[in-house]
Design a protein around this motif. Structure first.
Motif, short mmCIF file in Angstrom:
data_model
loop_
_atom_site.label_atom_id
_atom_site.label_comp_id
_atom_site.label_asym_id
_atom_site.label_seq_id
_atom_site.Cartn_x
_atom_site.Cartn_y
_atom_site.Cartn_z
N ILE A 192 -0.98 -7.92 -7.06
CA ILE A 192 -1.92 -7.22 -6.19
C ILE A 192 -1.13 -6.50 -5.12
N ALA A 193 -1.65 -5.37 -4.66
CA ALA A 193 -0.87 -4.56 -3.72
C ALA A 193 -1.79 -3.82 -2.76
N THR A 194 -1.21 -3.44 -1.63
CA THR A 194 -1.90 -2.61 -0.66
C THR A 194 -1.01 -1.43 -0.31
N TYR A 195 -1.65 -0.26 -0.12
CA TYR A 195 -0.88 0.96 0.12
C TYR A 195 -1.73 1.91 0.97
N ASN A 196 -1.32 2.11 2.21
CA ASN A 196 -1.91 3.16 3.03
C ASN A 196 -1.24 4.46 2.62
N ILE A 197 -1.99 5.32 1.95
CA ILE A 197 -1.37 6.50 1.35
C ILE A 197 -1.39 7.72 2.27
N ASN A 198 -2.13 7.63 3.39
CA ASN A 198 -2.13 8.71 4.38
C ASN A 198 -2.57 10.04 3.77
N GLY A 199 -3.69 9.99 3.03
CA GLY A 199 -4.26 11.21 2.47
C GLY A 199 -4.11 11.29 0.97
N THR A 200 -5.22 11.15 0.25
CA THR A 200 -5.16 11.19 -1.22
C THR A 200 -4.66 12.54 -1.71
N LYS A 201 -5.19 13.61 -1.17
CA LYS A 201 -4.81 14.94 -1.64
C LYS A 201 -3.33 15.21 -1.42
N ALA A 202 -2.83 14.85 -0.25
CA ALA A 202 -1.44 15.14 0.09
C ALA A 202 -0.45 14.26 -0.66
N ARG A 203 -0.86 13.03 -1.00
CA ARG A 203 0.08 12.06 -1.57
C ARG A 203 -0.19 11.71 -3.03
N LEU A 204 -1.11 12.40 -3.68
CA LEU A 204 -1.50 12.00 -5.03
C LEU A 204 -0.31 11.91 -6.01
N PRO A 205 0.61 12.88 -6.02
CA PRO A 205 1.77 12.74 -6.92
C PRO A 205 2.58 11.47 -6.65
N ARG A 206 2.80 11.15 -5.37
CA ARG A 206 3.56 9.95 -5.02
C ARG A 206 2.78 8.69 -5.40
N THR A 235 5.23 0.78 -11.03
CA THR A 235 5.13 -0.63 -10.65
C THR A 235 3.95 -1.34 -11.30
N ARG A 236 2.95 -0.62 -11.72
CA ARG A 236 1.79 -1.10 -12.49
C ARG A 236 1.13 -2.36 -11.90
N PRO A 237 0.66 -2.31 -10.65
CA PRO A 237 -0.08 -3.46 -10.12
C PRO A 237 -1.41 -3.65 -10.86
N ALA A 238 -1.85 -4.89 -10.96
CA ALA A 238 -3.17 -5.14 -11.55
C ALA A 238 -4.27 -4.65 -10.64
N VAL A 239 -4.03 -4.79 -9.33
CA VAL A 239 -4.99 -4.35 -8.31
C VAL A 239 -4.23 -3.60 -7.23
N ALA A 240 -4.73 -2.43 -6.87
CA ALA A 240 -4.14 -1.65 -5.78
C ALA A 240 -5.23 -1.30 -4.77
N CYS A 241 -5.04 -1.76 -3.54
CA CYS A 241 -5.96 -1.44 -2.45
C CYS A 241 -5.37 -0.28 -1.65
N LEU A 242 -6.15 0.77 -1.49
CA LEU A 242 -5.68 1.97 -0.80
C LEU A 242 -6.42 2.14 0.53
#
Length: 268
Positions: free
Chosen positions: A3-17, A25-32
Motif C-alpha cells: 500500500i502506498a501514499t503519494y501527494n502528486i501535486n497536480g494530476t495533469k502536471a504529474r501524470l507521466p511521473r 513499483t506496482r502497489p496494490a493500493v495507491a492513495c493520491l
C-alpha cells in the motif's frame, strides 16, 4: 500487499511521473492527494489502461484525493465514505475534497483504506490553522468509529504534520510553521495514543527519513526535507507489517512532485 501514499501535486502536471511510478513499483493500493482536478477531469481511463481501478473525490484547482487499486492482481474497491462533514475556513466555502474511505477486497478478504489530505494550516495563527485542528478532531472521531468496527485498517496520506524534531532537517527552519506547532503535533500524537501505528517511524525509530522537499531554495539538492506523509495502521495490520519505505528517487526526476511516494508491505 503493498500500500502506498503519494501527494502528486497536480494530476495533469504529474501524470507521466505518476504512471511511471505505478508501472515501476506496482502497489496494490495507491492513495493520491492534491489531484487538483474536478471529478469529470480525473484521468480514470489512463489508470485503467495500466490495470488500476480508481475512485476519486475532486475539487477545482485545489485539494482532491483518490484511491487506485491493482485490478490486474485481483483487487477491487468499494467506496465507504467521502468527506468528514466539516466546511472549509471561508464562509460559504463548503467541504473541501480531503477525505476518501474504501474497502479493498481480494479473495473475500477486505482491508479498510482511508486516504487523507490534511489541511496545511498556514498562516499560523489564523482561521486556516483553526480549521486544521478542527479537521484533525473530526478525523480522530471517524477513526474511532472505524476502530469500533474491528476491521483491519490503514490511514494513508499527506498529514501536513511533522511529528518529531528528528522528522525535519532543521527544527529552527520550521519552528513557526503550522506543520510543527504543538497543537498539530498533539493532535497527531493522540491518534498514536489511540492505538494506531506509524509504520515509517516503527522501522526508522531514529527519524531522519524525509518524504517532502520544497521546490524553493534548492531544498532537494541540499536534502532539506521533512516527513509529513504517513501511514497509520490498526493493530491487525501493524502485526502484518513487513517493510516500509520512501521511493526517494522519484522526487529527483524531471517535473516530479515535491513529495516522494511512501509505502508499506503487509503480509497476506
Amino acid at each position: 500487499m503493498k500500500i502506498a501514499t503519494y501527494n502528486i501535486n497536480g494530476t495533469k502536471a504529474r501524470l507521466p511521473r505518476l504512471k511511471e511510478w505505478l508501472s515501476e513499483t506496482r502497489p496494490a493500493v495507491a492513495c493520491l492527494q492534491e489531484t487538483k482536478c474536478q471529478d469529470h477531469d480525473f484521468p480514470a481511463q489512463e489508470f485503467a489502461e495500466l490495470g488500476y481501478q480508481a475512485i476519486w473525490h475532486g475539487q477545482k484547482s485545489f485539494n482532491g484525493v483518490a484511491i487506485l487499486v491493482d485490478s490486474k492482481a485481483g483487487y477491487s474497491v468499494q467506496e465507504v465514505r467521502r468527506g468528514l462533514g466539516i466546511d472549509g475556513p471561508k464562509d460559504g466555502e463548503g467541504e473541501q475534497a480531503r477525505y476518501l474511505e474504501a474497502d479493498i477486497t481480494k479473495d473475500d478478504r477486505a482491508v479498510r483504506i482511508v486516504c487523507i489530505y490534511l489541511p496545511n494550516g498556514n498562516p499560523h495563527p489564523g482561521p486556516k490553522f483553526d480549521y486544521k485542528i478542527a479537521w484533525m478532531g473530526k478525523l480522530r472521531s471517524r477513526l474511532s468509529a472505524i476502530w469500533a468496527e474491528e476491521v483491519p485498517a490503514a490511514v494513508l496520506g499527506d498529514y501536513n504534520v511533522i511529528p518529531e524534531d528528528d522528522d525535519v532537517y532543521a527544527v529552527k527552519a520550521m519552528a513557526d510553521d503550522a506543520l510543527m506547532q504543538p497543537e498539530s503535533r498533539s493532535a497527531y500524537a493522540r491518534l498514536i495514543a489511540d492505538g494506531w501505528t506509524d509504520a515509517l517511524r516503527t522501522h526508522n525509530p531514529r527519524g531522519g527519513v524525509w518524504t517532502y522537499w520544497d521546490y524553493q531554495a534548492g531544498a532537494w539538492q541540499r536534502d532539506h526535507g521533512f516527513r509529513i506523509d504517513h501511514i497509520l495502521l490498526s493493530p491487525e495490520l501493524a502485526d502484518r507489517l513487513q517493510a516500509v519505505g520512501v521511493d526517494r528517487d522519484h522526487r529527483g526526476r524531471e517535473k516530479a512532485s515535491d513529495h516522494a511516494p511512501t509505502w508499506a508491505v503487509l503480509r497476506a
